[in-house]
Design an enzyme around this catalytic site. Structure first.
Site, PDB file in Angstrom:
ATOM      1  N   GLY A 125      19.688  -7.341  19.671  1.00 10.62           N
ATOM      2  CA  GLY A 125      20.650  -6.921  20.671  1.00 10.62           C
ATOM      3  C   GLY A 125      21.399  -5.681  20.238  1.00 10.62           C
ATOM      4  CB  SER A 126      23.925  -3.971  20.377  1.00  5.74           C
ATOM      5  OG  SER A 126      24.774  -2.846  20.360  1.00  5.74           O
ATOM      6  CB  SER A 127      22.358  -1.364  16.570  1.00  4.84           C
ATOM      7  OG  SER A 127      21.671  -0.540  15.664  1.00  4.84           O
ATOM      8  CD  GLU A 177      25.418  -6.988  20.641  1.00  9.82           C
ATOM      9  OE1 GLU A 177      25.106  -5.851  20.343  1.00  9.82           O
ATOM     10  OE2 GLU A 177      24.616  -7.809  21.098  1.00  9.82           O
TER      11      GLU A 177
END
Length: 459
Positions: free
Chosen positions: A147-149, A417
């Protein structure tokens, strides 16, 4: 008195039998030294952790789980409790790379966006190769998620190492190569891409990916992407850019094969599905209505997409051939002409689509202070609408899973996040050693001997 002793003996024996029959779980996340996994020519800050379940499948599949910005591996592992439960049940391995001391993964430099270029992506590829050899893993069943990065890393890994990965699942990420636009090496951040200001044509995105591994002509991994429409950290516009990129790379139309809407874990998703010419779903885009940056991982859907929702078997996507057979040769001399072979069939007509996945696994979460839940409930209220193919029989409906709970601690990463920086516990289950079984058996034998001696003494 004797009757009382007999009852005590029976109760004690029954209790010991239950204790001996209890399963022992000692699996936990373990660090692997750089010398062991063969780190060579890659960044010194990238380290390897691994989760090997107690009951490992024969030739186990491998899932690489990539953390988000400034999120410890322990917290990230807690946030993917549904995936961990799948590993315990079905015997696959989870690799947990860590960008130690860094803000985010490097998915913006030429080194990381080039096959064997010496960047973060190559370090992860080396970890996979080590695990495949060490545990006799299945090289045709290697997957990546995050998720995200970690989602950005997921798309980068699929682009740079299509020869290693079969599929990926990325939540709140960006198209591979987008992060290079205005990349800040100090913070591993791109304001241009994060803000949704980086846009290319489908052809430009596709050419960018193909340039990351020049000359590669093999299989391209399939992909699931998830994004909240109200994401304030990574602009939702990046979902559209990723769709342009991967439909081009996978040689699909930008128009989806089918669409539907479901509600899962409190989030309503508008979903798009793309099938290849063999009627297999190879790309999915989930848009969470009013979803924030840290939406829960849809673990049930991810595991099903990877084909890891059940033990054994092969990857759901089978390779299909486009080659046509050649005609037969005629007879010789005065004989009649030989039978002409029928040309080989082209892509097989797809079997009917599944009639819809059943309810997913509920992942109840207790959230600490600050941020979104790390592992929200994953109860699919409606089955998937991937329609049945024009040819073949329809699949059977899925069944509901069991409940799984996770606890997330407090804190938030610098990318916003917050839900993924939870508690630090990574030990899975009871760590009682298996040698305890021997002690239980010995105790039972001792009780039996005492009972016999008591009987002999009364005679």
């Amino acid at each position: 008195m004797r009757r009382f002793q007999n009852r005590v003996f029976v109760v004690a024996s029954f209790s010991l039998g239950l204790f001996a029959a209890m399963p022992v779980y000692a699996a936990s996340v373990q660090a692997v030294s750089r010398a062991t996994w063969g780190a060579n020519g890659v960044p010194s800050y990238v380290n390897m952790n691994i989760y090997v379940p107690d009951k490992l499948a024969e030739n186990p599949p491998i899932v690489v789980g990539c953390h988000s910005c400034s999120t410890p591996v322990s917290s990230f592992f807690n946030s993917i409790s549904g995936v961990k439960a799948g590993a315990d049940k079905n015997g696959f391995i989870i690799i947990l790379p860590e960008a130690t001391g860094r803000n985010c993964w490097d998915v913006g430099t030429t080194k990381s966006l080039t096959h064997d270029g010496g960047g973060d992506t190559q370090a992860v590829a080396q970890m996979v190769k080590y695990a495949l050899e060490k545990y006799k893993g299945d090289p045709k069943r290697v997957y990546v998620m995050g998720g995200s990065s970690g989602a950005m890393m997921t798309q980068a890994m699929l682009a740079v190492y299509p020869d290693i990965f079969r599929a990926g699942a990325a939540r709140a990420g960006v198209a591979a190569g987008c992060w290079a636009d205005g990349f800040d090496a100090g913070q591993q951040w791109s304001n241009n891409c994060a803000g949704g200001r980086t846009s290319k044509s489908a052809q430009q995105w596709g050419d960018l990916v193909r340039g990351m591994y020049p000359g590669y002509t093999g299989h391209r991994p399939r992909l699931q992407i998830f994004h909240g429409t109200a994401d304030a950290t990574i602009n939702y516009k990046n979902q559209a850019e990723a769709i342009k990129e991967w439909t081009n790379v996978l040689e699909l139309s930008e128009t989806p094969t089918s669409t539907d809407m479901i509600t899962s874990g409190g989030t309503t998703y508008d979903r798009q599905f793309w099938k290849n010419e063999c009627n297999q779903t190879v790309f999915e885009a989930w848009s969470g209505r009013n979803g924030a940056h840290s939406m829960a991982y849809e673990a049930d859907a991810i595991l099903a997409f990877f084909g890891l929702d059940k033990a054994g078997g092969a990857d759901p996507e089978t390779d299909c051939s486009e080659a046509a057979g050649s005609g037969g040769t005629g007879g010789s001399g005065d004989g009649s002409g030989g039978d002409q072979n029928v040309g080989g069939a082209g892509p097989a007509a797809g079997s009917g689509g599944a009639s819809g996945d059943g309810g997913g696994v509920g992942e109840g979460v207790t959230v600490g202070s600050g941020g979104q839940p790390a592992g929200g409930g994953e109860v699919t209220t409606t089955g998937g609408s991937d329609p049945s193919g024009t040819s073949g029989t329809s699949g059977t409906s899925g069944t509901s899973g069991a409940a799984d709970s996770a606890t997330s601690g407090a804190g938030s990463d610098s990318a916003g996040e917050s839900g993924e920086t939870g508690g630090c516990a990574v030990v899975a289950g009871d760590s009682r050693p298996k040698s305890s079984y021997a002690a239980v058996v010995a105790m039972g034998l001792a009780l039996l001997t005492l009972r016999r001696r008591h009987r002999n003494a009364r005679r």
